[in-house]
Scaffold this motif. Structure first.
Motif, PDB file in Angstrom:
ATOM      1  N   VAL A 124       0.842  -1.201   0.000  1.00 11.26           N
ATOM      2  CA  VAL A 124       0.000   0.000   0.000  1.00 11.26           C
ATOM      3  C   VAL A 124       0.876   1.249   0.000  1.00 11.26           C
ATOM      4  N   HIS A 125       0.306   2.343  -0.490  1.00  8.23           N
ATOM      5  CA  HIS A 125       0.983   3.641  -0.433  1.00  8.23           C
ATOM      6  C   HIS A 125       0.969   4.141   0.999  1.00  8.23           C
ATOM      7  N   PRO A 126       2.082   4.659   1.489  1.00 11.07           N
ATOM      8  CA  PRO A 126       2.052   5.269   2.823  1.00 11.07           C
ATOM      9  C   PRO A 126       1.372   6.623   2.748  1.00 11.07           C
ATOM     10  N   THR A 127       0.627   6.966   3.789  1.00 12.87           N
ATOM     11  CA  THR A 127      -0.047   8.268   3.771  1.00 12.87           C
ATOM     12  C   THR A 127       0.936   9.415   3.945  1.00 12.87           C
ATOM     13  N   PRO A 128       1.820   9.403   4.956  1.00 15.27           N
ATOM     14  CA  PRO A 128       2.841  10.459   4.953  1.00 15.27           C
ATOM     15  C   PRO A 128       4.039  10.029   4.122  1.00 15.27           C
ATOM     16  N   LYS A 129       4.826  10.982   3.688  1.00 14.65           N
ATOM     17  CA  LYS A 129       6.031  10.684   2.916  1.00 14.65           C
ATOM     18  C   LYS A 129       7.011   9.929   3.811  1.00 14.65           C
ATOM     19  N   PRO A 148      17.550  -2.497   4.488  1.00 12.74           N
ATOM     20  CA  PRO A 148      18.856  -1.859   4.743  1.00 12.74           C
ATOM     21  C   PRO A 148      18.944  -0.475   4.097  1.00 12.74           C
ATOM     22  N   LYS A 149      19.848   0.366   4.617  1.00 14.36           N
ATOM     23  CA  LYS A 149      19.958   1.757   4.155  1.00 14.36           C
ATOM     24  C   LYS A 149      20.352   1.861   2.689  1.00 14.36           C
ATOM     25  N   ASN A 150      21.124   0.898   2.185  1.00 10.29           N
ATOM     26  CA  ASN A 150      21.571   0.991   0.789  1.00 10.29           C
ATOM     27  C   ASN A 150      20.487   0.578  -0.201  1.00 10.29           C
ATOM     28  N   MET A 151      19.393  -0.016   0.270  1.00  8.89           N
ATOM     29  CA  MET A 151      18.291  -0.405  -0.618  1.00  8.89           C
ATOM     30  C   MET A 151      17.231   0.681  -0.636  1.00  8.89           C
ATOM     31  N   THR A 152      16.655   0.905  -1.806  1.00  5.21           N
ATOM     32  CA  THR A 152      15.547   1.849  -1.927  1.00  5.21           C
ATOM     33  C   THR A 152      14.380   1.142  -2.591  1.00  5.21           C
ATOM     34  N   PRO A 198      13.083   6.208   1.678  1.00  6.52           N
ATOM     35  CA  PRO A 198      13.020   5.269   0.550  1.00  6.52           C
ATOM     36  C   PRO A 198      13.266   3.814   0.912  1.00  6.52           C
ATOM     37  N   ASN A 199      13.744   3.537   2.124  1.00 10.47           N
ATOM     38  CA  ASN A 199      13.978   2.141   2.488  1.00 10.47           C
ATOM     39  C   ASN A 199      12.883   1.583   3.397  1.00 10.47           C
ATOM     40  N   ILE A 200      11.749   2.263   3.514  1.00  9.52           N
ATOM     41  CA  ILE A 200      10.608   1.785   4.305  1.00  9.52           C
ATOM     42  C   ILE A 200       9.457   1.481   3.366  1.00  9.52           C
ATOM     43  N   VAL A 201       8.859   0.294   3.545  1.00 11.34           N
ATOM     44  CA  VAL A 201       7.764  -0.160   2.693  1.00 11.34           C
ATOM     45  C   VAL A 201       6.564  -0.483   3.581  1.00 11.34           C
ATOM     46  N   HIS A 202       5.349  -0.096   3.138  1.00 12.26           N
ATOM     47  CA  HIS A 202       4.134  -0.339   3.905  1.00 12.26           C
ATOM     48  C   HIS A 202       3.341  -1.481   3.272  1.00 12.26           C
ATOM     49  N   PHE A 203       2.791  -2.339   4.127  1.00 13.25           N
ATOM     50  CA  PHE A 203       1.953  -3.450   3.689  1.00 13.25           C
ATOM     51  C   PHE A 203       0.705  -3.509   4.541  1.00 13.25           C
TER      52      PHE A 203
END
Length: 150
Positions: free
Chosen positions: A28-33, A99-103, A36-41
């Protein structure tokens, strides 16, 4: 709770049973910005943090650093037809940190290529030409149904 019913144990071999997981996850899209390495489900209510981490690492080979979950209560509303109060289902959200190096960039599903646009226009022009030929061929036969022509 799952709606799947597994076959009852029967004597003899082989046991012809397939156990399917009751878990599901939806991106799902996160409501707040977010970073880049955080994903919502959205995920199944029965899933724990460990289940979510194992699900992503074992099935999709996604390295997971941290998992945070939150349960959003369903909305209470009045049923428009009957007038009584109903409650929507609760939803469990999982915020997965990689991880920080992944976007992660959310895929743009509705982006059209120029080749697709040109191909669609060509197909539309062909359909218009075919329809015009059909109309010209049957313009003198107003009382005959369209399915009757050959």
């Amino acid at each position: 709770m799952s709606t799947r019913w597994y076959p009852i144990y029967q004597r003899g071999n082989p046991q012809l049973r397939v156990f399917l997981p009751n878990f599901w996850m939806k991106l799902v899209h996160p409501t707040p910005k977010q970073q880049p390495n955080i994903v919502h489900f959205q995920c199944s209510m029965e899933m724990t943090k460990h289940d979510i981490k194992n699900y992503l690492t074992k099935i999709y080979n996604v390295p997971v650093v941290d998992v945070r979950t939150k349960i959003a209560l369903g909305r209470f509303r009045k049923d428009p037809g009957k007038g009584y109060i109903v409650k929507d289902d609760d939803i469990k959200y999982a915020m997965v940190t990689m991880p920080k190096n992944m976007t992660f960039e959310f895929p743009n599903l509705f982006e059209k290529d120029q080749d697709d646009k040109a191909e669609n226009e060509k197909s539309l022009a062909e359909a218009k030409k075919t329809y015009r030929a059909y109309i010209d061929r049957n313009k003198d036969r107003k009382d005959v149904p369209s399915w009757f022509s050959i």
